[in-house]
Design a protein around this motif. Structure first.
Motif, PDB file in Angstrom:
ATOM      1  N   ALA A   1     -16.126  46.381  47.342  1.00  9.45           N
ATOM      2  CA  ALA A   1     -16.256  47.839  47.388  1.00  9.45           C
ATOM      3  C   ALA A   1     -14.950  48.568  47.092  1.00  9.45           C
ATOM      4  N   PHE A   2     -13.830  48.037  47.591  1.00 12.59           N
ATOM      5  CA  PHE A   2     -12.546  48.727  47.445  1.00 12.59           C
ATOM      6  C   PHE A   2     -11.786  48.294  46.193  1.00 12.59           C
ATOM      7  N   THR A   3     -11.860  47.015  45.859  1.00 13.85           N
ATOM      8  CA  THR A   3     -11.059  46.497  44.734  1.00 13.85           C
ATOM      9  C   THR A   3     -11.914  45.643  43.807  1.00 13.85           C
ATOM     10  N   PRO A   4     -12.991  46.194  43.257  1.00 14.87           N
ATOM     11  CA  PRO A   4     -13.871  45.389  42.395  1.00 14.87           C
ATOM     12  C   PRO A   4     -13.214  44.967  41.090  1.00 14.87           C
ATOM     13  N   ASP A   5     -12.125  45.609  40.696  1.00 16.32           N
ATOM     14  CA  ASP A   5     -11.450  45.212  39.464  1.00 16.32           C
ATOM     15  C   ASP A   5     -10.695  43.893  39.608  1.00 16.32           C
ATOM     16  N   VAL A   6     -10.434  43.488  40.851  1.00 16.03           N
ATOM     17  CA  VAL A   6      -9.678  42.250  41.074  1.00 16.03           C
ATOM     18  C   VAL A   6     -10.588  41.037  41.069  1.00 16.03           C
ATOM     19  N   PHE A   7     -11.819  41.197  41.551  1.00 19.31           N
ATOM     20  CA  PHE A   7     -12.709  40.062  41.751  1.00 19.31           C
ATOM     21  C   PHE A   7     -13.919  40.149  40.825  1.00 19.31           C
ATOM     22  N   CYS A   8     -14.383  38.976  40.397  1.00 13.23           N
ATOM     23  CA  CYS A   8     -15.555  38.957  39.515  1.00 13.23           C
ATOM     24  C   CYS A   8     -16.849  38.826  40.310  1.00 13.23           C
ATOM     25  N   CYS A   9     -16.783  38.404  41.568  1.00 13.21           N
ATOM     26  CA  CYS A   9     -17.947  38.350  42.436  1.00 13.21           C
ATOM     27  C   CYS A   9     -17.472  38.143  43.868  1.00 13.21           C
ATOM     28  N   ALA A  10     -18.394  38.300  44.820  1.00 15.55           N
ATOM     29  CA  ALA A  10     -18.032  38.199  46.234  1.00 15.55           C
ATOM     30  C   ALA A  10     -19.174  37.568  47.011  1.00 15.55           C
ATOM     31  N   VAL A  11     -18.822  36.811  48.047  1.00  8.70           N
ATOM     32  CA  VAL A  11     -19.804  36.196  48.945  1.00  8.70           C
ATOM     33  C   VAL A  11     -19.413  36.545  50.379  1.00  8.70           C
ATOM     34  N   ASP A  12     -20.298  37.264  51.063  1.00  6.19           N
ATOM     35  CA  ASP A  12     -20.062  37.699  52.446  1.00  6.19           C
ATOM     36  C   ASP A  12     -20.988  36.936  53.365  1.00  6.19           C
ATOM     37  N   ILE A  13     -20.417  36.177  54.303  1.00  5.76           N
ATOM     38  CA  ILE A  13     -21.200  35.480  55.317  1.00  5.76           C
ATOM     39  C   ILE A  13     -20.956  36.186  56.655  1.00  5.76           C
ATOM     40  N   VAL A  14     -21.965  36.802  57.190  1.00  7.63           N
ATOM     41  CA  VAL A  14     -21.985  37.478  58.490  1.00  7.63           C
ATOM     42  C   VAL A  14     -20.804  38.430  58.698  1.00  7.63           C
ATOM     43  N   GLY A  15     -20.407  39.142  57.678  1.00  6.88           N
ATOM     44  CA  GLY A  15     -19.324  40.103  57.801  1.00  6.88           C
ATOM     45  C   GLY A  15     -19.845  41.503  58.107  1.00  6.88           C
ATOM     46  N   PRO A  16     -19.119  42.306  58.890  1.00  5.21           N
ATOM     47  CA  PRO A  16     -19.548  43.678  59.191  1.00  5.21           C
ATOM     48  C   PRO A  16     -19.249  44.615  58.025  1.00  5.21           C
ATOM     49  N   SER A  17     -20.197  45.470  57.707  1.00  6.40           N
ATOM     50  CA  SER A  17     -19.994  46.448  56.643  1.00  6.40           C
ATOM     51  C   SER A  17     -19.617  47.820  57.188  1.00  6.40           C
ATOM     52  N   ASN A  18     -19.848  48.037  58.487  1.00  3.06           N
ATOM     53  CA  ASN A  18     -19.583  49.336  59.113  1.00  3.06           C
ATOM     54  C   ASN A  18     -18.821  49.080  60.411  1.00  3.06           C
ATOM     55  N   LEU A  19     -17.539  49.401  60.441  1.00  2.00           N
ATOM     56  CA  LEU A  19     -16.731  49.113  61.619  1.00  2.00           C
ATOM     57  C   LEU A  19     -17.129  49.971  62.812  1.00  2.00           C
ATOM     58  N   GLN A  20     -17.614  51.167  62.554  1.00  2.00           N
ATOM     59  CA  GLN A  20     -18.035  52.034  63.652  1.00  2.00           C
ATOM     60  C   GLN A  20     -19.199  51.406  64.419  1.00  2.00           C
ATOM     61  N   THR A  21     -20.233  51.013  63.698  1.00  2.00           N
ATOM     62  CA  THR A  21     -21.389  50.427  64.375  1.00  2.00           C
ATOM     63  C   THR A  21     -21.057  49.045  64.936  1.00  2.00           C
TER      64      THR A  21
END
Length: 357
Positions: free
Chosen positions: A200-220
């Motif tokens: 989301a923040f630096t898509p120009d650096v990475f060609c793809c991403a894999v998120d395993i059980v990571g939080p997307s909203n720090l508030q919640t």
């Protein structure tokens, strides 16, 4: 050596095996020690050491089936972050696969108050076996480098902690190791959050991403911590932010706030029993991506907790095309072949159970 009387013993122990020795047991007479040797290119080896004769005998290997494979070495490296802080990490190159222009996976550890260590790492071996360079970084906030290094990560989620990861990638590119067009970011827990930030923040650096059980909203995340996390609440508020007084700050560091900027393939895996209510919000979070929906794939593993494992059974994460960068053919090590019905790049790696994202 704090106790000079055992220095001759450790000198003899180190001559038994090239790995890092650690006494893990001893008899009541303190004459026979059980020694475990950690190695980066093999499983733990156990020896019995006799102090009276200063000799040792091999007992067993924790993973004897791996002895017939050519495995990869894990190499330490360090670099200066953009603000001058020295950051350490490890790289694992494909065995006999060259050291230049490699498709790369930035494997981010969770915690974040934890660290990667030198030694046998099944994920690093799996990736190296497939032809990827595996980079593991002990970014600021990691343990093992002193209290000030841990504190340097306070309120730096998605900021300087992420900068350290970007600087590690740039270092690998500058060394000629990594192909800058084929760098993926992958991780679980905080590492999953880092993967979402990367997308989301630096898509120009990475060609793809894999998120395993990571939080997307720090508030919640902080508002819905489970009861057994409550003793850690004050520390979490200090390290991440206070959900009562830092709502705008936490939203600015949440990948969901910039979901519309995702333009690289993203795989999200969550356990249905994930604490802090994360699994229940994945679908809604995906909806927030709007135009990115076709590049975001979410898989909720039924009846699984935070690590997608239950009763010793690994979780199956569906494959729809290649999840990692580069047209890397299956690179079986000696004695390992691709199972029937699996395409190139999906051969089972030694020491790795389950399936790859």
């Amino acid at each position: 050596m704090l106790d000079p009387s055992v220095e001759p013993d450790f000198k003899a122990i180190r001559a038994l095996h090239p790995g890092d020795p650690q006494p893990v047991g001893r008899d009541e007479a303190d004459n026979t020690w059980l020694i475990a040797f950690t190695d980066d290119a093999g499983p733990v080896q156990y020896y019995a050491y006799d102090r009276s004769s200063r000799t040792g005998s091999f007992l067993f290997s924790s993973r004897p089936e791996l002895s017939r494979f050519d495995l990869a070495r894990m190499e330490p490296f360090s670099f200066k972050a953009r603000d001058g802080l020295t950051v350490h990490g490890y790289v694992t190159f494909p065995p006999e696969g060259g050291r230049t222009g490699l498709p790369t996976v930035l494997n981010v550890h969770g915690g974040p108050q934890a660290r990667d260590v030198w030694g046998w790492d099944p994920e690093a071996q799996w990736l190296a076996n497939r032809g990827y360079l595996c980079i593991q970084v002990n970014y600021r906030g990691s343990t093992g480098y002193g209290k000030s290094f841990v504190a340097a990560g306070d309120r730096e989620w998605g900021a300087k902690m992420h900068d350290d990861l970007l600087d590690a990638v740039q270092y690998a590119v500058d060394q000629g190791w990594a192909d800058p067009a084929k760098v993926a970011i992958y991780g679980g827990s905080y590492g999953g959050y880092a993967a979402l930030v990367g997308a989301a923040f630096t898509p120009d650096v990475f060609c793809c991403a894999v998120d395993i059980v990571g939080p997307s909203n720090l508030q919640t995340l902080l508002e819905s911590i489970p009861p057994y996390w409550k003793p850690m609440a004050a520390a979490l508020y200090k390290r991440v932010g206070n959900p009562e007084t830092d709502k705008e700050f936490l939203w600015s560091r949440s990948p969901l706030s910039r979901a519309r900027d995702i333009r690289i393939p993203l795989l999200i895996a969550q356990g249905a029993n994930r604490p802090a209510g994360q699994a229940g919000r994945v679908g809604a979070d995906r909806g927030g991506a709007q135009g990115s929906r076709d590049r975001v794939r979410v898989h909720a593993v039924p009846r699984r907790g935070p690590w997608l494992r239950q009763a010793g059974k690994p979780a199956e994460v569906p494959r729809r095309g290649r999840a990692l960068p580069g047209q890397v053919p299956g690179r079986p090590v000696r004695g390992v072949t691709a199972p029937r019905g699996r395409g190139p790049g999906l051969a089972r790696a030694p020491g790795r159970t389950g399936t790859a994202p």
